[in-house]
Design a protein around this motif. Structure first.
Motif, PDB file in Angstrom:
ATOM      1  N   ARG A  55      -1.681 -11.376   0.941  1.00  0.00           N
ATOM      2  CA  ARG A  55      -0.819 -11.647  -0.205  1.00  0.00           C
ATOM      3  C   ARG A  55       0.051 -10.402  -0.454  1.00  0.00           C
ATOM      4  O   ARG A  55      -0.359  -9.441  -1.047  1.00  0.00           O
ATOM      5  N   TYR A  56       1.226 -10.433   0.093  1.00  0.00           N
ATOM      6  CA  TYR A  56       2.226  -9.372  -0.048  1.00  0.00           C
ATOM      7  C   TYR A  56       1.719  -8.001   0.418  1.00  0.00           C
ATOM      8  O   TYR A  56       1.667  -7.039  -0.345  1.00  0.00           O
ATOM      9  N   PRO A  57       1.341  -7.895   1.688  1.00  0.00           N
ATOM     10  CA  PRO A  57       0.984  -6.580   2.218  1.00  0.00           C
ATOM     11  C   PRO A  57       2.207  -5.669   2.265  1.00  0.00           C
ATOM     12  O   PRO A  57       3.324  -6.132   2.539  1.00  0.00           O
ATOM     13  N   THR A  58       2.015  -4.403   2.008  1.00  0.00           N
ATOM     14  CA  THR A  58       3.118  -3.437   1.987  1.00  0.00           C
ATOM     15  C   THR A  58       2.956  -2.402   3.095  1.00  0.00           C
ATOM     16  O   THR A  58       3.480  -2.575   4.186  1.00  0.00           O
ATOM     17  N   GLY A  59       2.224  -1.328   2.840  1.00  0.00           N
ATOM     18  CA  GLY A  59       2.113  -0.270   3.831  1.00  0.00           C
ATOM     19  C   GLY A  59       1.234  -0.647   5.005  1.00  0.00           C
ATOM     20  O   GLY A  59       0.308  -1.459   4.904  1.00  0.00           O
ATOM     21  N   ILE A  60       1.522  -0.044   6.155  1.00  0.00           N
ATOM     22  CA  ILE A  60       0.729  -0.244   7.365  1.00  0.00           C
ATOM     23  C   ILE A  60       0.755   1.056   8.157  1.00  0.00           C
ATOM     24  O   ILE A  60       1.767   1.772   8.172  1.00  0.00           O
ATOM     25  N   THR A  61      -0.369   1.381   8.803  1.00  0.00           N
ATOM     26  CA  THR A  61      -0.447   2.602   9.599  1.00  0.00           C
ATOM     27  C   THR A  61      -1.305   2.358  10.823  1.00  0.00           C
ATOM     28  O   THR A  61      -2.151   1.450  10.835  1.00  0.00           O
ATOM     29  N   TYR A  62      -1.082   3.155  11.847  1.00  0.00           N
ATOM     30  CA  TYR A  62      -1.803   3.031  13.116  1.00  0.00           C
ATOM     31  C   TYR A  62      -2.827   4.155  13.218  1.00  0.00           C
ATOM     32  O   TYR A  62      -2.506   5.331  12.991  1.00  0.00           O
ATOM     33  N   ASP A  63      -4.062   3.795  13.559  1.00  0.00           N
ATOM     34  CA  ASP A  63      -5.150   4.753  13.745  1.00  0.00           C
ATOM     35  C   ASP A  63      -5.197   5.140  15.219  1.00  0.00           C
ATOM     36  O   ASP A  63      -5.670   4.364  16.054  1.00  0.00           O
ATOM     37  N   SER A  64      -4.705   6.309  15.525  1.00  0.00           N
ATOM     38  CA  SER A  64      -4.633   6.750  16.916  1.00  0.00           C
ATOM     39  C   SER A  64      -6.003   7.031  17.511  1.00  0.00           C
ATOM     40  O   SER A  64      -6.148   7.159  18.726  1.00  0.00           O
ATOM     41  N   THR A  65      -7.049   7.129  16.677  1.00  0.00           N
ATOM     42  CA  THR A  65      -8.388   7.425  17.171  1.00  0.00           C
ATOM     43  C   THR A  65      -9.030   6.210  17.816  1.00  0.00           C
ATOM     44  O   THR A  65      -9.632   6.308  18.883  1.00  0.00           O
ATOM     45  N   ASP A  66      -8.918   5.038  17.174  1.00  0.00           N
ATOM     46  CA  ASP A  66      -9.584   3.860  17.729  1.00  0.00           C
ATOM     47  C   ASP A  66      -8.652   2.679  17.960  1.00  0.00           C
ATOM     48  O   ASP A  66      -9.098   1.597  18.350  1.00  0.00           O
ATOM     49  N   GLY A  67      -7.350   2.851  17.711  1.00  0.00           N
ATOM     50  CA  GLY A  67      -6.386   1.812  18.020  1.00  0.00           C
ATOM     51  C   GLY A  67      -6.259   0.703  16.992  1.00  0.00           C
ATOM     52  O   GLY A  67      -5.572  -0.288  17.235  1.00  0.00           O
ATOM     53  N   ASN A  68      -6.914   0.873  15.836  1.00  0.00           N
ATOM     54  CA  ASN A  68      -6.812  -0.151  14.801  1.00  0.00           C
ATOM     55  C   ASN A  68      -5.609   0.097  13.895  1.00  0.00           C
ATOM     56  O   ASN A  68      -5.083   1.212  13.812  1.00  0.00           O
ATOM     57  N   LEU A  69      -5.216  -0.966  13.204  1.00  0.00           N
ATOM     58  CA  LEU A  69      -4.205  -0.861  12.158  1.00  0.00           C
ATOM     59  C   LEU A  69      -4.903  -0.949  10.814  1.00  0.00           C
ATOM     60  O   LEU A  69      -5.948  -1.605  10.680  1.00  0.00           O
ATOM     61  N   TYR A  70      -4.320  -0.288   9.808  1.00  0.00           N
ATOM     62  CA  TYR A  70      -4.805  -0.410   8.440  1.00  0.00           C
ATOM     63  C   TYR A  70      -3.642  -0.848   7.560  1.00  0.00           C
ATOM     64  O   TYR A  70      -2.550  -0.284   7.646  1.00  0.00           O
ATOM     65  N   VAL A  71      -3.898  -1.853   6.752  1.00  0.00           N
ATOM     66  CA  VAL A  71      -2.858  -2.502   5.966  1.00  0.00           C
ATOM     67  C   VAL A  71      -3.215  -2.418   4.491  1.00  0.00           C
ATOM     68  O   VAL A  71      -4.360  -2.670   4.107  1.00  0.00           O
ATOM     69  N   VAL A  72      -2.222  -2.068   3.670  1.00  0.00           N
ATOM     70  CA  VAL A  72      -2.381  -2.141   2.222  1.00  0.00           C
ATOM     71  C   VAL A  72      -1.972  -3.550   1.793  1.00  0.00           C
ATOM     72  O   VAL A  72      -0.797  -3.901   1.855  1.00  0.00           O
ATOM     73  N   ASP A  73      -2.953  -4.349   1.404  1.00  0.00           N
ATOM     74  CA  ASP A  73      -2.680  -5.718   0.947  1.00  0.00           C
ATOM     75  C   ASP A  73      -2.499  -5.643  -0.565  1.00  0.00           C
ATOM     76  O   ASP A  73      -3.441  -5.809  -1.338  1.00  0.00           O
ATOM     77  N   SER A  74      -1.266  -5.398  -0.979  1.00  0.00           N
ATOM     78  CA  SER A  74      -0.995  -4.943  -2.337  1.00  0.00           C
ATOM     79  C   SER A  74      -1.451  -5.913  -3.413  1.00  0.00           C
ATOM     80  O   SER A  74      -2.175  -5.540  -4.340  1.00  0.00           O
ATOM     81  N   ALA A  75      -1.035  -7.174  -3.333  1.00  0.00           N
ATOM     82  CA  ALA A  75      -1.387  -8.117  -4.392  1.00  0.00           C
ATOM     83  C   ALA A  75      -2.857  -8.494  -4.367  1.00  0.00           C
ATOM     84  O   ALA A  75      -3.394  -8.975  -5.367  1.00  0.00           O
ATOM     85  N   ASN A  76      -3.529  -8.274  -3.251  1.00  0.00           N
ATOM     86  CA  ASN A  76      -4.971  -8.497  -3.184  1.00  0.00           C
ATOM     87  C   ASN A  76      -5.763  -7.252  -3.562  1.00  0.00           C
ATOM     88  O   ASN A  76      -7.006  -7.290  -3.550  1.00  0.00           O
ATOM     89  N   GLU A  77      -5.061  -6.156  -3.858  1.00  0.00           N
ATOM     90  CA  GLU A  77      -5.694  -4.908  -4.300  1.00  0.00           C
ATOM     91  C   GLU A  77      -6.748  -4.451  -3.284  1.00  0.00           C
ATOM     92  O   GLU A  77      -7.858  -4.044  -3.642  1.00  0.00           O
ATOM     93  N   ALA A  78      -6.386  -4.493  -1.989  1.00  0.00           N
ATOM     94  CA  ALA A  78      -7.377  -4.226  -0.962  1.00  0.00           C
ATOM     95  C   ALA A  78      -6.777  -3.476   0.211  1.00  0.00           C
ATOM     96  O   ALA A  78      -5.568  -3.511   0.457  1.00  0.00           O
ATOM     97  N   ILE A  79      -7.655  -2.806   0.949  1.00  0.00           N
ATOM     98  CA  ILE A  79      -7.288  -2.157   2.205  1.00  0.00           C
ATOM     99  C   ILE A  79      -7.926  -2.986   3.318  1.00  0.00           C
ATOM    100  O   ILE A  79      -9.138  -3.225   3.315  1.00  0.00           O
ATOM    101  N   ARG A  80      -7.105  -3.415   4.277  1.00  0.00           N
ATOM    102  CA  ARG A  80      -7.571  -4.296   5.349  1.00  0.00           C
ATOM    103  C   ARG A  80      -7.460  -3.587   6.702  1.00  0.00           C
ATOM    104  O   ARG A  80      -6.503  -2.840   6.942  1.00  0.00           O
ATOM    105  N   GLN A  81      -8.417  -3.831   7.570  1.00  0.00           N
ATOM    106  CA  GLN A  81      -8.372  -3.338   8.945  1.00  0.00           C
ATOM    107  C   GLN A  81      -7.975  -4.487   9.858  1.00  0.00           C
ATOM    108  O   GLN A  81      -8.475  -5.603   9.712  1.00  0.00           O
TER     109      GLN A  81
END
Length: 615
Positions: A527-553
């Motif tokens: 629900r309206y994710p905003t920021g996203i970043t790449y984890d160079s250590t393990d290849g995962n992405l992390y997403v700020v799911d803003s309207a869900n007030e959550a951090i998603r992998q």
């Protein structure tokens, strides 16, 4: 002829801390030749004193709760004797000294089996605290030494986090929560029926394993070097499992193995490192909660000095934040001019910015790049010496070109640096396009409708045939040479340099459904994710799911897991530190990954804070 012998069984025990064991010794002095059958023997045992805290005693093995002992030779009748200061042949030589008891025992020359058992009650009543059986051949007319180690009888296990590690909490009864992807130490201590520790020789052997680990968690446990009671918990991701513990007694007479199971939760720990001051918002440099932001948005990590840079949008400034939470304003106006916005190049605080919303860091040159959302909609460059210049843009609109001939309208958009080809990529929010910006200021639309036509929808395709619907965040994955962008419903991948656009998580176009569900590929929802970043250590992405007030992998395979903030399917707003879902956010926005600390840094707009999410 049966010789008369005397036997002195001297049990010398050693233990660090509260209980445990070491070897014992029976000394059998020789007797004159020709002696008749003898029955004289001695058994010497030392019982350590109790302390109020249960710690701080000198080395001891026999439990301080010992009240009586059973002594048996072969299958004969056990001799049970009380071990108290009032018992015959028992005394305390000095204050705080062990109770020393010298007790009679019957023995003859020949092969015997000696069995000793201690109890926490008088006259052999209560719980068995230690026991062992050992064969020995008594030879007349010489000194005999019987080596015996009493084996402690484990009744329970005390399981605790290693000292000095604040990122693991819990106990053997409550289970453990700890930051994933970081090793943690736990200590497993066997206890007797009275809660005294059983350590050293004669102590049970402890083994540990992980069972029922959730998929992707990579939970494991291994012995820690140098301490038989210490173990290292590790995980390669996040998830749950059980720690199975087995305490195997050192002797069969000490009973069967004791089993225990402890729940494990490898998760993240979120904590505010700066901001929230001045009634929850405003402007102030300072440390921790003494600092304040107007509207923290984009965030970037400077790998050169380890600091963070935050785009404080409505303060029209770039704030610097150390990992210790010290906030300063190196670029943009200082009080009393805070909030004055514009498009003025200059050095440090002499420069003006047009509501910067996104930041990118170039490790090759040490430059910062900002994407501005108004007053010119420009991409600005900040050198390590603080010189601010306009790289491209200057007029809000939609045009490819070089320098000031190019136009953006990237309000709420994102920017990222591609170290492979030294280009920048801008997620141009209102123009619904992905723009490439070279360091020479040449701007080209590489995905989405080309200028001057703005076409906002959602279509997976290649290059300018693809469509975006007001996507915001953007990240670059150097391993796969791909961009990843967030749109209101999903996560999209854009390969470089072919610019093939696909949806890797969330509903596949043209389906567009808001939601909050973990899952794989199209079964996940946002629900309206905003920021996203790449984890160079393990290849995962992390997403700020803003309207869900959550951090998603999001894994490279598109598996989505919520790791912090709200628990699906219900968004919950708040402001609190904590492990996993105990942490709460209020409209989180930007995110950056720092390989040096293996942490995410998230800007929380409603709470006006910068939060560290320790992986």
């Amino acid at each position: 002829m049966i010789a008369r012998v005397g036997i002195a069984v001297v049990l010398a025990f050693s233990l660090v801390s509260c209980g445990g064991g070491a070897s014992s010794r029976s000394v059998l002095p020789g007797t004159p030749q020709g002696a008749t059958a003898g029955t004289n023997a001695q058994f010497v045992i030392k019982v350590p004193p109790k302390t109020s805290s249960g710690t701080g005693r000198g080395p001891a093995y026999v439990s301080p709760s010992t009240q009586s002992v059973s002594m048996q030779v072969d299958s004969g009748t056990p001799i049970v004797t009380n071990l108290t200061p009032g018992s015959p042949d028992c005394n305390v030589p000095a204050p705080l000294s062990p109770l020393v008891c010298t007790l009679p025992l019957v023995v003859t020359a020949g092969t015997h089996t000696f069995t000793f058992t201690t109890y926490d009650g008088l006259a052999g009543a209560g719980n068995v605290l230690s026991t062992n059986t050992a064969p020995f051949t008594v030879v007349a007319n010489q000194t005999n030494v019987v080596t015996l180690t009493l084996a402690g009888v484990p009744a329970s296990l005390l399981v605790e986090p290693g000292s000095g590690d604040a990122q693991i909490v819990g106990s053997g009864s409550a289970g453990f929560q700890f930051t994933g992807e970081v090793p943690h130490t736990i200590v497993v201590l066997p206890q007797d029926a009275d809660g005294n520790l059983i350590l050293g020789p004669g102590a049970p052997t402890i083994s540990a394993s992980v069972t029922g680990a959730s998929t992707g968690s990579g939970l494991s446990v291994a012995p820690a070097s140098g301490n038989p009671n210490a173990f290292t918990l590790s995980s390669t991701g996040f998830g749950t499992g059980s720690l199975s513990l087995v305490a195997t007694p050192a002797a069969a007479s000490a009973g069967s193995a004791l089993n225990a199971s402890v729940s494990l939760d490898a998760t993240v720990y979120s904590s505010v490192i700066a901001g929230g001051g001045v009634n929850g918002g405003g402007y102030a440099d300072g440390t921790g909660a003494a600092a304040a932001f107007y509207s923290p948005a984009g965030v970037a990590v400077d790998s050169g000095n380890g600091d963070l840079y935050v785009a404080d949008t409505y303060a029209c400034s770039i704030r610097q934040v150390t990992t210790a939470g010290v906030v300063t304003t190196p670029y943009g106006p200082l009080p009393p001019n805070t909030g004055i916005c514009g498009e003025a190049n200059g050095t440090g605080n002499a420069a003006l910015f047009g509501r910067p919303s996104a930041l990118a860091y170039d490790p090759a040159n040490g430059n910062l790049y900002t994407m501005e959302s108004s007053y010119g909609c420009a991409v600005r460059q900040i050198t390590p010496s603080g010189v601010v210049t306009t790289l491209a843009g200057g007029t809000c609109g939609y045009a490819d070109g070089t320098g000031s001939a190019a136009e953006f309208f990237a309000f709420n958009g994102g920017i990222v640096y591609d170290p492979t080809d030294s280009d920048l990529y801008v997620n141009d929010y209102y123009n619904c396009a992905i723009r490439q910006v070279t360091l020479a200021g040449v701007v080209t639309t590489v995905a989405g409708a080309p200028p001057p036509t703005k076409s906002c929808s959602t279509v997976d395709a290649t290059g300018t045939a693809a469509r975006f619907f007001h996507s915001q965040g953007i990240a670059y994955d150097s391993a796969n040479q791909s961009l990843y962008v967030t749109d209101p419903y999903r996560i999209r991948q854009v390969t470089v340099p072919s610019f093939v656009v696909t949806t890797i998580a969330g509903p596949v176009p043209p389906t567009s459904t808001l939601g909050f569900a973990d899952g794989s590929g199209s079964t996940a929802s946002f629900r309206y994710p905003t920021g996203i970043t790449y984890d160079s250590t393990d290849g995962n992405l992390y997403v700020v799911d803003s309207a869900n007030e959550a951090i998603r992998q999001v894994t490279p395979a598109g598996v989505v897991t919520t790791i912090a903030g709200s628990i699906p399917p219900t968004p919950t707003s708040g402001a609190s530190n904590g492990f996993g879902f105990a942490a709460q956010f209020g409209s989180p926005y930007g995110v950056a990954y720092d390989a040096a600390t293996n942490a995410l840094y998230v800007t929380d707009q409603r709470n006006t804070t910068v939060v560290q999410v320790q992986l």
